[in-house]
Write an enzyme that holds these catalytic residues in place. Structure first.
Site, PDB file in Angstrom:
ATOM      1  N   CYS A   1      -2.289  -0.238   7.322  1.00 42.99           N
ATOM      2  CA  CYS A   1      -1.491   0.987   7.277  1.00 42.99           C
ATOM      3  C   CYS A   1      -1.561   1.748   8.599  1.00 42.99           C
ATOM      4  O   CYS A   1      -0.584   2.396   8.990  1.00 42.99           O
ATOM      5  CB  CYS A   1      -1.942   1.842   6.101  1.00 42.99           C
ATOM      6  SG  CYS A   1      -1.547   1.076   4.512  1.00 42.99           S
TER       7      CYS A   1
ATOM      8  N   CYS B   1      -6.000   2.028   5.697  1.00 44.97           N
ATOM      9  CA  CYS B   1      -6.672   0.787   6.086  1.00 44.97           C
ATOM     10  C   CYS B   1      -6.070   0.303   7.413  1.00 44.97           C
ATOM     11  O   CYS B   1      -5.082   0.858   7.887  1.00 44.97           O
ATOM     12  CB  CYS B   1      -6.477  -0.263   4.987  1.00 44.97           C
ATOM     13  SG  CYS B   1      -4.802  -0.934   4.940  1.00 44.97           S
TER      14      CYS B   1
ATOM     15  N   GLU C   1       1.006   3.849   1.853  1.00 43.99           N
ATOM     16  CA  GLU C   1       1.506   4.265   3.166  1.00 43.99           C
ATOM     17  C   GLU C   1       2.685   3.383   3.595  1.00 43.99           C
ATOM     18  O   GLU C   1       3.697   3.869   4.101  1.00 43.99           O
ATOM     19  CB  GLU C   1       0.399   4.188   4.217  1.00 43.99           C
ATOM     20  CG  GLU C   1      -0.796   5.097   3.927  1.00 43.99           C
ATOM     21  CD  GLU C   1      -1.902   4.393   3.148  1.00 43.99           C
ATOM     22  OE1 GLU C   1      -1.606   3.546   2.274  1.00 43.99           O
ATOM     23  OE2 GLU C   1      -3.082   4.698   3.423  1.00 43.99           O
TER      24      GLU C   1
ATOM     25  N   HIS D   1       0.861  -1.189   0.000  1.00 45.65           N
ATOM     26  CA  HIS D   1       0.000   0.000   0.000  1.00 45.65           C
ATOM     27  C   HIS D   1       0.895   1.236   0.000  1.00 45.65           C
ATOM     28  O   HIS D   1       2.059   1.176   0.419  1.00 45.65           O
ATOM     29  CB  HIS D   1      -0.906   0.002   1.234  1.00 45.65           C
ATOM     30  CG  HIS D   1      -2.007  -1.012   1.158  1.00 45.65           C
ATOM     31  ND1 HIS D   1      -3.082  -0.998   2.016  1.00 45.65           N
ATOM     32  CD2 HIS D   1      -2.207  -2.063   0.314  1.00 45.65           C
ATOM     33  CE1 HIS D   1      -3.898  -1.997   1.705  1.00 45.65           C
ATOM     34  NE2 HIS D   1      -3.388  -2.673   0.685  1.00 45.65           N
TER      35      HIS D   1
HETATM   36 ZN   LIG Z   1      -3.415   0.253   3.569  1.00 44.05          ZN
END
Ligand SMILES: [Zn+2]
Length: 167
Positions: free
Chosen positions: A95, A92, A64, A62
């Site tokens: 993260c 999410c 992040e 992801h």
């Molecule tokens: Zn994430």
């Protein structure tokens, strides 16, 4: 902080967040998901990250997490205390947890989880996972006892190393 300093800081923050959103938009043309992030240290150094899940076949890539990895690698540290994460979309649970492990000071996001869901990225089930009773969760995580309490061996080894780096 006087009003002028507050305004400057808000302007800086808006620029960092806009940079994360721009990264997200440009990442789509680079075979990535529409997510971007920027880590900004207390002294103003910035490290970008973009979503590379499908590009790298890495479900943890992801934006992040990628930004955290880039910042830590460049700075030679696993501790980003004092830094702020600007991300194009609400982080999410993975993260969020990564941000906690990285000891980030704050997280600022632009679009929220509902905006993401409308684009086909619905992590609502992951948030719901933690609110679901353990026995009803889709992914079952169970403890298994080993003989001789073998699961303690790694921790005993760790505690016996005086040169260990605690984190
Ligand atoms: Zn994430």
């Amino acid at each position: 902080m006087n009003p002028a300093e507050t305004a400057t800081r808000t302007g800086d923050e808006a620029r960092w967040l806009a940079r994360a959103v721009d990264l997200a938009t440009r990442n789509v043309a680079d075979n990535g998901g529409p997510f971007g992030a920027v880590i900004v240290t207390a002294d103003g150094r910035a490290f970008d990250g973009a979503n590379r899940v499908t590009a790298n076949n890495d479900p943890t890539a992801h934006a992040e997490v990628t930004a955290i990895r880039n910042a830590c690698a460049a700075l030679g540290t696993f501790d980003l205390s004092g830094a702020v994460l600007y991300t194009s979309c609400e982080p999410c649970p993975m993260c969020l947890a990564s941000s906690l492990w990285a000891r980030l000071d704050r997280v600022v996001f632009a679009a929220d989880r509902h905006d993401a869901a409308r684009a086909g990225f619905d992590d609502a089930e992951f948030y719901e996972y933690f609110e679901t009773p353990v026995e009803e969760r889709t992914l079952q995580v169970t403890r298994m006892a080993l003989s001789d309490d073998a699961a303690q061996a790694p921790f005993m080894a760790w505690r016996s190393v005086e040169s260990r780096v605690d984190y």
